[in-house]
Design a protein around this motif. Structure first.
Motif, PDB file in Angstrom:
ATOM      1  N   LYS A 344       0.831  -1.213   0.000  1.00 24.32           N
ATOM      2  CA  LYS A 344       0.000   0.000   0.000  1.00 24.32           C
ATOM      3  C   LYS A 344       0.864   1.260   0.000  1.00 24.32           C
ATOM      4  CE  LYS A 344      -4.375   1.632   1.818  1.00 24.32           C
ATOM      5  NZ  LYS A 344      -5.496   1.368   2.746  1.00 24.32           N
ATOM      6  N   LYS A 345       2.007   1.185   0.682  1.00 29.33           N
ATOM      7  CA  LYS A 345       2.898   2.347   0.721  1.00 29.33           C
ATOM      8  C   LYS A 345       3.518   2.593  -0.651  1.00 29.33           C
ATOM      9  CE  LYS A 345       6.572   4.487   3.448  1.00 29.33           C
ATOM     10  NZ  LYS A 345       7.502   4.335   4.595  1.00 29.33           N
ATOM     11  N   TYR A 346       3.857   1.528  -1.375  1.00 29.33           N
ATOM     12  CA  TYR A 346       4.415   1.705  -2.717  1.00 29.33           C
ATOM     13  C   TYR A 346       3.403   2.357  -3.654  1.00 29.33           C
ATOM     14  CZ  TYR A 346       8.644  -0.934  -1.787  1.00 29.33           C
ATOM     15  OH  TYR A 346       9.850  -1.331  -1.290  1.00 29.33           O
ATOM     16  N   ILE A 347       2.143   2.043  -3.445  1.00 32.50           N
ATOM     17  CA  ILE A 347       1.095   2.606  -4.299  1.00 32.50           C
ATOM     18  C   ILE A 347       0.767   4.038  -3.885  1.00 32.50           C
ATOM     19  CG2 ILE A 347      -1.334   2.390  -4.952  1.00 32.50           C
ATOM     20  CD1 ILE A 347      -0.831  -0.722  -4.597  1.00 32.50           C
ATOM     21  N   GLU A 348       0.615   4.267  -2.577  1.00 31.03           N
ATOM     22  CA  GLU A 348       0.184   5.590  -2.106  1.00 31.03           C
ATOM     23  C   GLU A 348       1.328   6.591  -2.022  1.00 31.03           C
ATOM     24  OE1 GLU A 348      -1.920   4.930   1.527  1.00 31.03           O
ATOM     25  OE2 GLU A 348      -3.658   4.028   0.524  1.00 31.03           O
ATOM     26  N   THR A 349       2.487   6.144  -1.493  1.00 31.91           N
ATOM     27  CA  THR A 349       3.637   7.037  -1.360  1.00 31.91           C
ATOM     28  C   THR A 349       4.536   6.975  -2.584  1.00 31.91           C
ATOM     29  OG1 THR A 349       3.602   6.737   1.042  1.00 31.91           O
ATOM     30  CG2 THR A 349       5.620   7.650   0.084  1.00 31.91           C
ATOM     31  N   GLY A 350       4.790   5.748  -3.061  1.00 32.94           N
ATOM     32  CA  GLY A 350       5.666   5.573  -4.206  1.00 32.94           C
ATOM     33  C   GLY A 350       5.004   5.873  -5.532  1.00 32.94           C
ATOM     34  N   LYS A 351       3.652   5.927  -5.537  1.00 28.83           N
ATOM     35  CA  LYS A 351       2.874   6.300  -6.729  1.00 28.83           C
ATOM     36  C   LYS A 351       2.954   5.284  -7.872  1.00 28.83           C
ATOM     37  CE  LYS A 351       1.722  10.094  -4.639  1.00 28.83           C
ATOM     38  NZ  LYS A 351       0.371  10.219  -4.031  1.00 28.83           N
ATOM     39  N   PHE A 352       3.256   4.013  -7.539  1.00 27.94           N
ATOM     40  CA  PHE A 352       3.245   2.993  -8.580  1.00 27.94           C
ATOM     41  C   PHE A 352       1.815   2.703  -9.023  1.00 27.94           C
ATOM     42  CE2 PHE A 352       7.554   2.164  -7.213  1.00 27.94           C
ATOM     43  CZ  PHE A 352       8.165   1.792  -8.407  1.00 27.94           C
ATOM     44  N   ASP A 353       1.680   2.401 -10.309  1.00 27.56           N
ATOM     45  CA  ASP A 353       0.375   1.994 -10.830  1.00 27.56           C
ATOM     46  C   ASP A 353       0.086   0.546 -10.488  1.00 27.56           C
ATOM     47  OD1 ASP A 353      -0.428   4.410 -12.558  1.00 27.56           O
ATOM     48  OD2 ASP A 353       1.605   3.982 -13.256  1.00 27.56           O
ATOM     49  N   TYR A 354       1.124  -0.304 -10.598  1.00 30.13           N
ATOM     50  CA  TYR A 354       0.939  -1.738 -10.372  1.00 30.13           C
ATOM     51  C   TYR A 354       2.180  -2.324  -9.710  1.00 30.13           C
ATOM     52  CZ  TYR A 354      -2.582  -0.803 -13.953  1.00 30.13           C
ATOM     53  OH  TYR A 354      -3.627  -0.269 -14.657  1.00 30.13           O
ATOM     54  N   LEU A 355       1.950  -3.415  -8.971  1.00 28.13           N
ATOM     55  CA  LEU A 355       3.031  -4.150  -8.309  1.00 28.13           C
ATOM     56  C   LEU A 355       2.904  -5.636  -8.605  1.00 28.13           C
ATOM     57  CD1 LEU A 355       2.860  -2.529  -4.748  1.00 28.13           C
ATOM     58  CD2 LEU A 355       4.479  -1.936  -6.560  1.00 28.13           C
ATOM     59  N   TYR A 356       4.020  -6.340  -8.570  1.00 30.99           N
ATOM     60  CA  TYR A 356       4.006  -7.796  -8.685  1.00 30.99           C
ATOM     61  C   TYR A 356       3.160  -8.412  -7.570  1.00 30.99           C
ATOM     62  CZ  TYR A 356       7.822  -8.788 -12.053  1.00 30.99           C
ATOM     63  OH  TYR A 356       8.588  -8.930 -13.166  1.00 30.99           O
ATOM     64  N   ASP A 357       2.401  -9.457  -7.921  1.00 32.79           N
ATOM     65  CA  ASP A 357       1.720 -10.237  -6.883  1.00 32.79           C
ATOM     66  C   ASP A 357       2.334 -11.639  -6.848  1.00 32.79           C
ATOM     67  OD1 ASP A 357       0.062 -11.049  -4.905  1.00 32.79           O
ATOM     68  OD2 ASP A 357      -1.748 -11.146  -6.104  1.00 32.79           O
TER      69      ASP A 357
END
Length: 607
Positions: A344-357
């Motif tokens: 969640k931090k990568y998405i909200e703070t890091g602003k990534f669109d998508y992450l590996y699952d």
């Protein structure tokens, strides 16, 4: 080569496309469930390919073979016909893996490219993640080495003309020990060019140093195998002072198991002093990396797959991604991440669109596909339940990539058809992206030890090699599958039907998710290797039913009363299996749906 046993198995799997539907008279009270909020974004359907491997038609496959012996695919091999074939399978994006120039044992000094020391190169071809020049492309991939950038630019344009978008790598954490850009734009300062090498750490430096110590090549490394001869192959590399490795080893003598061929980049974090952060003023590396990403985005690259993002501070991503999106609003960033507690931090703070699952859905589905004793589809429920708090639509799902073992390998499942239910779930569980690795769709097992890469069930990214089952579809650059077996053609057809269904149906691309496991756990025939859910919009409903069991299953699927009421469903309904196109008529949807599913199968029932 796929076995006769697999051929018989596939006929059973494809029997899933012709099931008989009847209705039971039982009912079961609805229980707890969750819904996913729909994404307004287009669902990315990604085809990952390694250009060095993808277009290579040579079949010699000599261990530690040279580029002359084993061959290499080229940018130009990825032709209009190849791209049209990829597009026809339902893909929206192509990830060209290993494009940027990296350290290699192949000598291109005749073209003005300085030769690399093999003692710090992994594999004859070299690792695509040991970048040598961030402003250049791999000469292996060019027909005309001097014209290599123009050939890549033509591939970008060709990809766009064929209705696909381009993804390429960003490797922000480390570079090759021989990094030096000889084609950088005017005014660009190289990494380390202005460093104070007497300091172990300085926020103004681009690298981390081990002052007053020389770099020591790990003992026991035999670059290129016994046949490879070079005056530079002497077990030594002149680096003084030594620099820290990409996997955060602050030693002049890294081990052979470390990323000894790379140097860690410095974003202003002092790792040896409690990870103290020095982000004000902005470290020079931040602006250098922005300039690199801007350089490639200006060439028409639509998205970056960012390597090992957890080894780079959140604050940098939160700075660079919005800055780039100001200039390129549609630019997409995909992060390779493995710590689910920080997603969640990568998405909200890091602003990534998508992450590996990988550590979520991939691991759960791999256990189910391998038929491991304790694996159940409740593991899938656990994944989406944990990811449903605003991030599920940001997770990239896959069953293969260049880091993971091939499904058809003995190390994974040994049979590509066993992936059918897992691939259906990976593609349809959420509005987030799904990815397929080239060769997966024809059951490539990655047999043999290529050289630096051993017999590990992976297609080597370090060695020159041909990918045998993929080459049957390649068919000497005809891209028509002319050498595929009937079994392989059916497997590829399954992938095409699945991905086109996802590409063309709003319920699967942008619709809500409705969990049906809890409501069906007491229904006749239910067991914990079945997975059932609904994807829906106001106009379309698709019931996803998968069977991870290694044997046929008969079950009754019950849609809960509150769902039937919410969707205003009652009475007779017609179903269409999107995988087969077969239509079914039912008499009363309120009474549950009785189905028979073959082993390792699934269906998408639209109604």
């Amino acid at each position: 080569m796929l076995s006769d046993k697999t051929g018989k198995f596939v006929m059973l799997v494809w029997a899933m496309l012709m099931p008989c539907l009847t209705f039971s008279q039982s009912a079961h009270p609805a229980k707890k469930r969750k819904m996913e909020q729909p994404s307004t974004d287009h669902k990315l359907i990604i085809y990952q390919l390694v250009p060095r491997l993808f277009g290579n038609t040579k079949t010699v496959n000599k261990q530690y073979g040279t580029i002359e012996e084993n061959g290499s695919g080229k940018f130009n091999d990825i032709s209009d016909k190849a791209l049209q074939a990829i597009k026809s399978m339902g893909f929206s994006h192509v990830w060209f893996t290993g494009v940027i120039e990296h350290a290699t044992m192949t000598d291109y000094s005749a073209f003005g490219i300085k030769a690399d020391d093999p003692d710090i190169v992994k594999g004859r071809a070299g690792s695509p993640y040991a970048i040598k020049d961030y402003y250049d492309v791999d000469p292996d991939l060019a027909v005309d080495v001097k014209n290599r950038m123009a050939e890549y630019e033509a591939l970008i344009k060709r990809t766009h003309v064929n209705g696909l978008k381009v993804i390429m790598d960003c490797v922000p954490n480390h570079v090759a020990r021989t990094y030096s850009s000889d084609v950088k734009p005017a005014g660009v300062r190289d990494f380390g060019q202005d460093d104070d090498t007497t300091q172990a750490f300085s926020a103004k430096n681009d690298f981390y140093y081990i002052p007053a110590q020389r770099f020591v090549v790990p003992s026991g490394y035999n670059p290129g195998g016994d046949e490879f001869k070079s005056p530079l192959k002497d077990g030594k590399f002149d680096e003084h002072p030594a620099k820290a490795t990409g996997n955060d080893v602050f030693s002049a003598s890294p081990s052979i198991n470390d990323w000894f061929e790379t140097m860690k980049l410095n974003y202003g974090v002092d790792y040896q002093n409690n990870h103290a952060q020095h982000f004000t003023p902005t470290p020079p590396l931040w602006n250098k990396m922005y300039d690199i990403l801007d350089f490639w985005a200006a060439k028409g690259v639509d998205a970056f797959r960012c390597d090992m993002v957890e080894m780079v501070p959140f604050e940098f991503w939160g700075w660079v991604i919005p800055k780039l999106k100001t200039k390129y609003p549609d630019l997409v960033f995909i992060g390779e991440a493995y710590n689910s507690s920080l997603y969640k931090k990568y998405i909200e703070t890091g602003k990534f669109d998508y992450l590996y699952d990988k550590v979520g859905l991939y691991d759960a589905i791999k256990r189910l596909t391998r038929n491991e004793a304790n694996a159940t589809t409740w593991d899938i429920n656990h994944v989406w339940h944990n990811d449903s708090n605003g991030i599920d639509q940001h997770m990239l799902r896959f069953m293969e990539n260049h880091d993971e073992q091939r499904i058809a390998s003995a190390d994974f499942a040994g049979n590509p058809w066993l992936a059918v239910p897992g691939m259906i779930v990976s593609a349809t569980l959420s509005t987030g992206p799904v990815m397929v690795y080239f060769g997966q769709e024809v059951g490539e097992p990655a047999k043999g030890a290529e050289g630096f890469s051993g017999n590990d069930g992976r297609s080597s990214i370090f060695d020159y090699w041909g990918v045998p089952e993929h080459q049957k579809w390649l068919n000497n650059a005809k891209f028509d599958g002319g050498q595929l077996s009937a079994d392989q053609k059916k497997l590829r057809d399954f992938y095409g039907r699945l991905l086109n269904a996802v590409h063309s149906n709003d319920a699967l691309r942008t619709g809500n998710f409705y969990e049906l496991m809890v409501n069906n756990e007491r229904q006749p025939g239910f067991n914990t290797r079945l997975y059932i859910f609904l994807r829906y919009t106001g106009k379309q409903r698709i019931l996803v039913i998968t069977n991870f069991n290694r044997n046929e299953q008969t079950l009754t699927v019950k849609l809960p009363d509150d769902l039937l009421k919410q969707l205003n469903l009652s009475g007779a309904k017609e179903f269409k299996d999107l995988l087969s196109g077969t239509n079914y008529n039912t008499t009363n949807i309120n009474n549950g749906i009785e189905l028979t599913l073959p082993a390792s199968s699934g269906m998408l029932l639209e109604f």
